[in-house]
Design an enzyme around this catalytic site. Sequence first.
Site, mmCIF file in Angstrom:
data_model
loop_
_atom_site.group_PDB
_atom_site.id
_atom_site.type_symbol
_atom_site.label_atom_id
_atom_site.label_comp_id
_atom_site.label_asym_id
_atom_site.label_seq_id
_atom_site.Cartn_x
_atom_site.Cartn_y
_atom_site.Cartn_z
ATOM 1 C CE LYS A 1 -14.188 6.646 0.167
ATOM 2 N NZ LYS A 1 -13.338 6.798 1.353
ATOM 3 C CE LYS B 1 -6.984 13.914 -0.116
ATOM 4 N NZ LYS B 1 -6.812 12.597 -0.954
ATOM 5 N NE ARG B 2 -4.981 9.831 9.822
ATOM 6 C CZ ARG B 2 -4.713 9.031 10.841
ATOM 7 N NH1 ARG B 2 -5.660 8.256 11.234
ATOM 8 N NH2 ARG B 2 -3.844 9.184 11.341
ATOM 9 C CE LYS C 1 -3.330 10.772 2.681
ATOM 10 N NZ LYS C 1 -4.217 9.847 1.837
ATOM 11 C CG HIS D 1 -2.311 -0.869 0.999
ATOM 12 N ND1 HIS D 1 -3.356 -0.065 0.609
ATOM 13 C CD2 HIS D 1 -2.360 -1.991 1.393
ATOM 14 C CE1 HIS D 1 -4.348 -1.042 0.615
ATOM 15 N NE2 HIS D 1 -3.897 -2.287 1.099
ATOM 16 C CB THR E 1 -10.471 4.925 -1.951
ATOM 17 O OG1 THR E 1 -10.142 5.059 -0.669
ATOM 18 C CG2 THR E 1 -9.850 3.625 -2.401
HETATM 19 C C1 LIG Z 1 -12.412 7.202 1.548
HETATM 20 C C2 LIG Z 1 -11.764 7.564 2.976
HETATM 21 C C3 LIG Z 1 -10.615 7.740 3.352
HETATM 22 C C4 LIG Z 1 -9.332 7.636 2.364
HETATM 23 O O1 LIG Z 1 -9.419 8.828 1.352
HETATM 24 P P1 LIG Z 1 -7.958 9.159 0.784
HETATM 25 O O2 LIG Z 1 -8.346 10.653 0.189
HETATM 26 O O3 LIG Z 1 -8.039 8.108 -0.259
HETATM 27 O O4 LIG Z 1 -6.709 9.160 1.477
HETATM 28 C C5 LIG Z 1 -10.157 8.238 4.474
HETATM 29 N N1 LIG Z 1 -10.959 8.298 5.253
HETATM 30 C C6 LIG Z 1 -12.503 8.180 5.298
HETATM 31 C C7 LIG Z 1 -13.244 8.338 6.414
HETATM 32 C C8 LIG Z 1 -12.811 7.758 4.061
HETATM 33 O O5 LIG Z 1 -14.249 7.741 3.854
#
Ligand SMILES: *Cc1c(COP(=O)(O)O)cnc(C)c1O
Length: 814
Positions: free
Chosen positions: A663, A549-550, A555, A361, A659
């Site tokens: 979304k 995101k985190r 990032k 990952h 991911t």
């Molecule tokens: C989808 C999701 C993530 C992943 O987000 P990235 O932008 O791909 O890092 C992290 N936390 C939550 C709550 C999510 O739904």
Amino acid sequence: MTEITAPKSPVTAEQFADEIREQLKYSQGVTVEQATAADVYVAASKAVRNHLQDVWMDTQARTAKGETKTVAYFSAEFLMGKQLENALLNAGLTDQFDKAVEALGFEPKDIVDAEYEPGLGNGGLGRLAACYVDSLASLGVPAFGYGIQYRYGIFKQTFDENGKQVETPDYWLKNEEPWGHIDYNRDQKVSFGGEVVEENGKRVWKPAWSVRAIPVDYLVPGYKSGNVNTLRLWTARAYDEFDLLAFNRSEYMEAVKPQVAAENISKILYPEDSTKVGKELRLEQQYFFVSASLHDAIRFFYPGEDKPDLTTFADKICFQLNDTHPVIGIPELMRILIDEYDYDWDTAWSITTKAFNYTCHTLLPEALEVWPASLIGELLPRHLEIIEKISDQFKAELKGKGVDDATINDMAIYTGDAVRMAYLATYGGSYVNGVAALHSQLLKDMTLKNFSDAYPSKFTNVTNGVTPRRFIKLANPRLSDLITEGLGTDKWISDLDLLEGLEPLANDDEFVKKFAAVKQANKHAFVGFAKDHYGIDIDENTMFNTMCKRLHEYKRQSLKILAVISRYAGIKNGTINADDVLPRTVFFGAKAAPGYYLAKMTIQLINNVARVVNNDPDVKGKLAVHFLPNYNIEMAQNLIPATELDEQISQAGKEASGTGNMKFALNGALTVGTLDGANVEIRERVGAENFFLFGMNVDEVESLYATGYDPAKYYESDPRLKQAIDLVAGGTFSEGDRNAYAPLVADWLTKDWFMTLADFSSYANIQAQIEELYTHPLDWNRKALLNVARSGFFSSDRAIEDYLKDIWHTGPLA
Ligand SMILES: *Cc1c(COP(=O)(O)O)cnc(C)c1O
């Protein structure tokens, strides 16, 4: 696609209301009149569970026959989100529930909201595991998710009066949790420590202490698939008698130690993401769930057999390692086969390598787990012996392939002081996959290059996906209805490629206007959500621009906030004409690991920029910034459908896939992003003209590292950037205190490892293009609709189909 069968045990709304009443009476001990929303939530959840029970038992019975190979998804994290609504959807009981609850005098939404979200994951990796178990069940594939039922999930995030992140423990099990079924009779013993002795020519492990692993089963109902799989999360308990023996010898400290140690094992989720943790407790957690799960799988397929024929084991089940966290499973299966079942090394090795596959990952070398050999030796002495032997065998194999000694040394699994888990996983399993096309390529070219050279056929790619059930159907009911209207069917929910059928509708202005109206309604709904949850006022007639995101340097939330500051400064000093400014509301959502200093400082900065900007009359109506606390699945489900512009701005080559990006695209946001992770494939599919690309690509990043990166050069050369950093350094966002963000500023100007400054100009420049398009709503929404129509590929169903075909070589239950 597999044939979809209707869910079993159909029920009318009246019957369902009776079932809830019954649960209220017999399990909650309250009348309908006495019941609170929380009572009804528990009662309704149990009623739904009962409906799934027959199918679950039937699925297990068919799975146990072993005719179709089962998939076991091993993951230290499962970020499932709330269960009730999803279970209702997949069981086909949503309408009955709504009517039943109303008949009992409650609002369905209040009941669904009464659930406490289980936060058993940090972010993307844990959510991916949750999407995958959903898709496995929906495709009818026999599968188990295996992990840990942490008593404390990811911390709850709030902000103090200075805008700093405050972490509070997330004791999610403090109230009744109706989904997990604890099964005391199917426990497993997991042992640690001690020594290995020679007995009758055999190596025999004499552990020092053991814990009891008790399974807590969560049902994973497939969407209209007639299958209900199992997510089995282990909880750790002490063996009472073990304590008592020590106690009776008056060894009180010794008596308590194992008990405390035992219960600590499943106490808390490590709040880390993409960073290295080398903690003993973490290794204990990893071994705990993996050992219990492997024994569980053997018992499941060979029930009651003392001497099962385990040479067939890997035909019955395969184990997917979600990152390196469960990799200790490889030596553990070797140990089980050799020590517990008397197989010889070679037989054990052939079963083990066939059974395991590994998903990598990351590309950040610091995020690849490396355990000190001394720690493994102390906790798992027999495993260290096995790892050494695997490592020696590996070296010999490489030598046989003609690999030179220096390379063999570089590839060592066991270095003498350390064990490299990614290398062990790569050698010890059949396949290794990255999580997006670019990532898999970079794994082969860089991170695992030697391995790819020596074992090219092991390497493959599975681009991540997200489940359309939770992230479209549940999160965005308005868009779901419109898609169904546009396609004339709701089959897209289990066959997301059908979204392609929306493509011609992008030329139909009336349909595009309906699409725009859906977005506006979602924005309106989010304004209400934000008012309820955060007490903030949002202007729904501004562009909703989100980065959630985190929080991590790679990032690059810093890039976003510097651009916001620059915008703010430009409006203030007139370099940007206020009348030309497109009104925007910028949302951030992100948790930072508690020990991650710069990430936490970035949160504090963003909060203080928000404070200054939102209270400045000069930019009122033009710019607003909100850091929404405690980003989690619930927030994602509400915020993503309301977002118009999504930020995916990591440094190229650092985000393995993402991911979140999927979304957003599926919910009709346009992306501003770099050529990183799955952004590359999203852009390819939705079309370059429907994606705002900026910044350096991987090659440019690499050559800039190679020639020597000097961030100060970029600071000097773009006055917008200089001004933004100067404001931070000058105390504008710290009430005049010039030291408040000094470490962050110093990092930007002297180090900036992820090249935020180098990409700033490109990022700032593309904003004009974004805003120009936004002033033409029909054009904007046409592109957003094309993002939806062309993103069906990013369904986790497709990702699971890829795994089935390329890695697991199995399929749905007969
Ligand atoms: C989808 C999701 C993530 C992943 O987000 P990235 O932008 O791909 O890092 C992290 N936390 C939550 C709550 C999510 O739904």
